[in-house]
Design a protein around this motif. Structure first.
Motif, PDB file in Angstrom:
ATOM      1  N   LEU A   1      46.948  32.194  25.673  1.00  0.00           N
ATOM      2  CA  LEU A   1      48.125  33.051  25.480  1.00  0.00           C
ATOM      3  C   LEU A   1      48.516  33.787  26.750  1.00  0.00           C
ATOM      4  CD1 LEU A   1      47.361  34.380  21.894  1.00  0.00           C
ATOM      5  CD2 LEU A   1      49.044  32.658  22.569  1.00  0.00           C
ATOM      6  N   GLY A   2      47.978  33.335  27.880  1.00  0.00           N
ATOM      7  CA  GLY A   2      48.447  33.825  29.177  1.00  0.00           C
ATOM      8  C   GLY A   2      47.660  34.945  29.792  1.00  0.00           C
ATOM      9  N   ALA A   3      46.536  35.360  29.181  1.00  0.00           N
ATOM     10  CA  ALA A   3      45.769  36.484  29.716  1.00  0.00           C
ATOM     11  C   ALA A   3      44.889  36.050  30.886  1.00  0.00           C
ATOM     12  CB  ALA A   3      44.909  37.102  28.623  1.00  0.00           C
ATOM     13  N   GLU A   4      44.573  37.025  31.732  1.00  0.00           N
ATOM     14  CA  GLU A   4      43.575  36.840  32.792  1.00  0.00           C
ATOM     15  C   GLU A   4      42.214  37.132  32.170  1.00  0.00           C
ATOM     16  OE1 GLU A   4      41.962  39.277  36.688  1.00  0.00           O
ATOM     17  OE2 GLU A   4      44.073  39.490  36.117  1.00  0.00           O
ATOM     18  N   VAL A   5      41.363  36.116  32.056  1.00  0.00           N
ATOM     19  CA  VAL A   5      40.132  36.232  31.286  1.00  0.00           C
ATOM     20  C   VAL A   5      38.916  35.865  32.132  1.00  0.00           C
ATOM     21  CG1 VAL A   5      38.908  35.540  29.186  1.00  0.00           C
ATOM     22  CG2 VAL A   5      41.416  35.566  29.205  1.00  0.00           C
ATOM     23  N   ARG A   6      37.892  36.698  32.027  1.00  0.00           N
ATOM     24  CA  ARG A   6      36.593  36.453  32.671  1.00  0.00           C
ATOM     25  C   ARG A   6      35.534  36.358  31.586  1.00  0.00           C
ATOM     26  NH1 ARG A   6      34.440  37.222  37.679  1.00  0.00           N
ATOM     27  NH2 ARG A   6      36.486  37.899  38.400  1.00  0.00           N
TER      28      ARG A   6
ATOM     29  N   ALA B   1      27.068  22.063  31.472  1.00  0.00           N
ATOM     30  CA  ALA B   1      28.059  21.637  32.471  1.00  0.00           C
ATOM     31  C   ALA B   1      29.400  21.354  31.815  1.00  0.00           C
ATOM     32  CB  ALA B   1      27.543  20.401  33.209  1.00  0.00           C
ATOM     33  N   LEU B   2      29.354  20.729  30.638  1.00  0.00           N
ATOM     34  CA  LEU B   2      30.594  20.435  29.927  1.00  0.00           C
ATOM     35  C   LEU B   2      31.307  21.707  29.498  1.00  0.00           C
ATOM     36  CD1 LEU B   2      32.548  18.485  28.552  1.00  0.00           C
ATOM     37  CD2 LEU B   2      31.020  18.465  26.563  1.00  0.00           C
ATOM     38  N   LEU B   3      30.562  22.687  28.967  1.00  0.00           N
ATOM     39  CA  LEU B   3      31.181  23.933  28.528  1.00  0.00           C
ATOM     40  C   LEU B   3      31.835  24.667  29.696  1.00  0.00           C
ATOM     41  CD1 LEU B   3      28.568  25.344  25.967  1.00  0.00           C
ATOM     42  CD2 LEU B   3      30.672  24.066  25.509  1.00  0.00           C
ATOM     43  N   LEU B   4      31.165  24.676  30.846  1.00  0.00           N
ATOM     44  CA  LEU B   4      31.749  25.330  32.018  1.00  0.00           C
ATOM     45  C   LEU B   4      33.030  24.624  32.462  1.00  0.00           C
ATOM     46  CD1 LEU B   4      28.576  26.208  34.127  1.00  0.00           C
ATOM     47  CD2 LEU B   4      30.117  27.803  32.961  1.00  0.00           C
ATOM     48  N   ARG B   5      33.017  23.295  32.444  1.00  0.00           N
ATOM     49  CA  ARG B   5      34.229  22.560  32.829  1.00  0.00           C
ATOM     50  C   ARG B   5      35.378  22.869  31.882  1.00  0.00           C
ATOM     51  NH1 ARG B   5      30.633  18.188  33.638  1.00  0.00           N
ATOM     52  NH2 ARG B   5      31.318  17.188  31.697  1.00  0.00           N
ATOM     53  N   GLU B   6      35.075  22.936  30.594  1.00  0.00           N
ATOM     54  CA  GLU B   6      36.129  23.215  29.611  1.00  0.00           C
ATOM     55  C   GLU B   6      36.698  24.619  29.793  1.00  0.00           C
ATOM     56  OE1 GLU B   6      37.529  21.257  27.488  1.00  0.00           O
ATOM     57  OE2 GLU B   6      36.232  19.504  27.539  1.00  0.00           O
ATOM     58  N   LEU B   7      35.831  25.601  30.032  1.00  0.00           N
ATOM     59  CA  LEU B   7      36.308  26.967  30.249  1.00  0.00           C
ATOM     60  C   LEU B   7      37.207  27.039  31.476  1.00  0.00           C
ATOM     61  CD1 LEU B   7      33.055  28.997  29.464  1.00  0.00           C
ATOM     62  CD2 LEU B   7      35.228  29.212  28.243  1.00  0.00           C
ATOM     63  N   ARG B   8      36.770  26.409  32.557  1.00  0.00           N
ATOM     64  CA  ARG B   8      37.579  26.437  33.786  1.00  0.00           C
ATOM     65  C   ARG B   8      38.911  25.720  33.578  1.00  0.00           C
ATOM     66  NH1 ARG B   8      32.173  24.678  36.883  1.00  0.00           N
ATOM     67  NH2 ARG B   8      31.252  26.762  37.180  1.00  0.00           N
ATOM     68  N   ALA B   9      38.886  24.629  32.837  1.00  0.00           N
ATOM     69  CA  ALA B   9      40.127  23.896  32.580  1.00  0.00           C
ATOM     70  C   ALA B   9      41.124  24.736  31.792  1.00  0.00           C
ATOM     71  CB  ALA B   9      39.816  22.598  31.821  1.00  0.00           C
TER      72      ALA B   9
ATOM     73  N   GLY C   1      41.461  27.888  32.258  1.00  0.00           N
ATOM     74  CA  GLY C   1      41.866  29.008  33.105  1.00  0.00           C
ATOM     75  C   GLY C   1      40.973  30.226  33.014  1.00  0.00           C
ATOM     76  N   VAL C   2      39.792  30.085  32.384  1.00  0.00           N
ATOM     77  CA  VAL C   2      38.851  31.200  32.261  1.00  0.00           C
ATOM     78  C   VAL C   2      37.962  31.255  33.505  1.00  0.00           C
ATOM     79  CG1 VAL C   2      36.923  32.138  30.920  1.00  0.00           C
ATOM     80  CG2 VAL C   2      38.832  31.002  29.747  1.00  0.00           C
ATOM     81  N   THR C   3      37.805  32.441  34.085  1.00  0.00           N
ATOM     82  CA  THR C   3      36.929  32.626  35.243  1.00  0.00           C
ATOM     83  C   THR C   3      35.475  32.611  34.788  1.00  0.00           C
ATOM     84  OG1 THR C   3      38.604  33.914  36.413  1.00  0.00           O
ATOM     85  CG2 THR C   3      36.328  34.175  37.148  1.00  0.00           C
ATOM     86  N   THR C   4      34.649  31.774  35.421  1.00  0.00           N
ATOM     87  CA  THR C   4      33.257  31.601  34.976  1.00  0.00           C
ATOM     88  C   THR C   4      32.235  31.999  36.038  1.00  0.00           C
ATOM     89  OG1 THR C   4      33.230  29.290  35.728  1.00  0.00           O
ATOM     90  CG2 THR C   4      33.918  29.706  33.438  1.00  0.00           C
ATOM     91  N   THR C   5      32.648  32.749  37.044  1.00  0.00           N
ATOM     92  CA  THR C   5      31.712  33.112  38.121  1.00  0.00           C
ATOM     93  C   THR C   5      30.591  34.018  37.628  1.00  0.00           C
ATOM     94  OG1 THR C   5      33.251  34.886  38.752  1.00  0.00           O
ATOM     95  CG2 THR C   5      33.358  32.828  39.999  1.00  0.00           C
TER      96      THR C   5
ATOM     97  N   ARG D   1      26.580  45.247  35.408  1.00  0.00           N
ATOM     98  CA  ARG D   1      27.103  45.010  36.751  1.00  0.00           C
ATOM     99  C   ARG D   1      28.554  44.516  36.703  1.00  0.00           C
ATOM    100  NH1 ARG D   1      23.141  42.343  38.171  1.00  0.00           N
ATOM    101  NH2 ARG D   1      23.881  40.193  37.947  1.00  0.00           N
ATOM    102  N   VAL D   2      28.834  43.589  35.793  1.00  0.00           N
ATOM    103  CA  VAL D   2      30.193  43.059  35.688  1.00  0.00           C
ATOM    104  C   VAL D   2      31.156  44.124  35.183  1.00  0.00           C
ATOM    105  CG1 VAL D   2      31.662  41.366  34.543  1.00  0.00           C
ATOM    106  CG2 VAL D   2      29.385  40.695  35.342  1.00  0.00           C
ATOM    107  N   LEU D   3      30.760  44.851  34.138  1.00  0.00           N
ATOM    108  CA  LEU D   3      31.663  45.853  33.564  1.00  0.00           C
ATOM    109  C   LEU D   3      31.893  47.009  34.522  1.00  0.00           C
ATOM    110  CD1 LEU D   3      30.592  45.981  29.806  1.00  0.00           C
ATOM    111  CD2 LEU D   3      32.221  44.491  30.974  1.00  0.00           C
TER     112      LEU D   3
END
Length: 309
Positions: free
Chosen positions: A56-61, A73-81, A83-87, A129-131
């Motif tokens: 829905l267009g949000a910037e998501v981490r 590996a598959l889940l990370l690829r799907e999240l990145r595809a 547009g979700v930031t996975t760092t 740390r992230v929050l």
């Protein structure tokens, strides 16, 4: 509806490989059932909500853990595809990626068993740390599919950072009141609300009364009611948002996550709680018309087209 001018959303939660098994009916104890089909699909309540918001267009981490395996590996690829930031996703060598066994019957209802795996390796220090580096106005979302210590660390981290916390307490786990206090909102379904309060929640009027009562324990409350929509309560009042009629329910898997992700998008854009609930109801209703979790989630254009019909 786009989240391009909105605050970021941080989702702390689980990522699972879903095994979706279509059955005529869920077997009872001692019964063996032959399945129609089985397929794999990305899931996990945290990852689902992250994808629902990103679509829905949000910037998501996304903050979580996966195993050092093909599923991870598959889940990370799907999240990145999506547009979700996975760092901030940690890859864990000692545990497999979480899996969910999802039985979906011919009516579209589901029964789910989750094997947490690497999801339970997420540490409180990583969450804090992230929050701690999130900007003012950010929205933090978490669920009950991670360890209760992580939910508590997320609540504390959001409070310390001065950002909004959305807790979807699904599956239900008992939490102390100090963890519930900063929730804005606490999102539960009827059975989870009943577990929280110790009383049955079935009729819409009962759900409204329960939501108002729960305000004494958190900042705002949303109780989802499936095909009847959702009720909400905050300091401004309370209300009911009806769901649009759905002619053909295919699969209810992940519909609650579609709701929560969409709700977070509206909140990150500065909307009121009832406005956010309205988008959540529309997203959840759309999701049940497709199979699987993330694959069924709407984009802006989908909701616009559905609204015109």
């Amino acid at each position: 509806m786009s989240g391009s001018s909105s605050a970021p959303i941080v989702v702390v939660g689980s990522a699972n490989q879903d095994y979706l098994v279509r059955v005529p009916a869920v077997p009872t104890a001692g019964e063996t059932t032959l399945a129609h089909t089985m397929r794999r699909s990305p899931g996990g309540k945290g990852a689902n909500q992250a994808v629902a918001a990103a679509r829905l267009g949000a910037e998501v981490r996304f903050v979580g853990c996966v195993g050092d395996d093909d599923d991870g590996a598959l889940l990370l690829r799907e999240l990145r595809a999506e547009g979700v930031t996975t760092t901030d996703v940690e890859i864990i060598g000692r545990e497999p990626t979480g899996i969910a066994l999802v039985l979906v019957d011919d009516s579209g209802e589901n029964s789910i068993v989750v094997v947490p795996g690497a999801n339970f390796a997420l540490s409180e220090s990583r969450v804090r740390r992230v929050l701690g580096r999130q900007p003012e106005g950010a929205v933090v979302v978490t669920q009950g599919e991670v360890r209760s210590e992580i939910v508590a660390a997320t609540a504390q981290g959001a409070h310390d950072a001065g950002v909004r916390l959305v807790l979807n307490l699904a599956p239900y786990v008992p939490l102390p009141d100090e963890v519930l206090a900063p929730c804005d909102p606490l999102v539960v379904n009827e059975s989870e609300a009943a577990a929280l309060t110790g009383r049955e929640v079935s009729a819409t009027s009962e759900a409204l009364e329960t939501a108002r009562d729960l305000l004494g324990r958190c900042r705002s409350v949303v109780i989802t009611l499936g095909a009847r929509g959702a009720v909400w309560a905050d300091e401004t009042g309370s209300g009911h948002v009806a769901a649009p009629a759905v002619a053909d329910i295919v699969d209810t898997t992940g519909a609650g996550d579609a709701f929560t992700g969409a709700l977070a998008v509206r909140l990150a854009a500065g909307a009121t709680l009832p406005e956010a609930v309205e988008l959540g109801v529309r997203a959840g209703s759309f999701a049940v018309t497709g199979s699987g979790a993330q694959t069924s989630y709407p984009r802006d254009t989908d909701l616009e087209a559905a609204h015109r019909r």
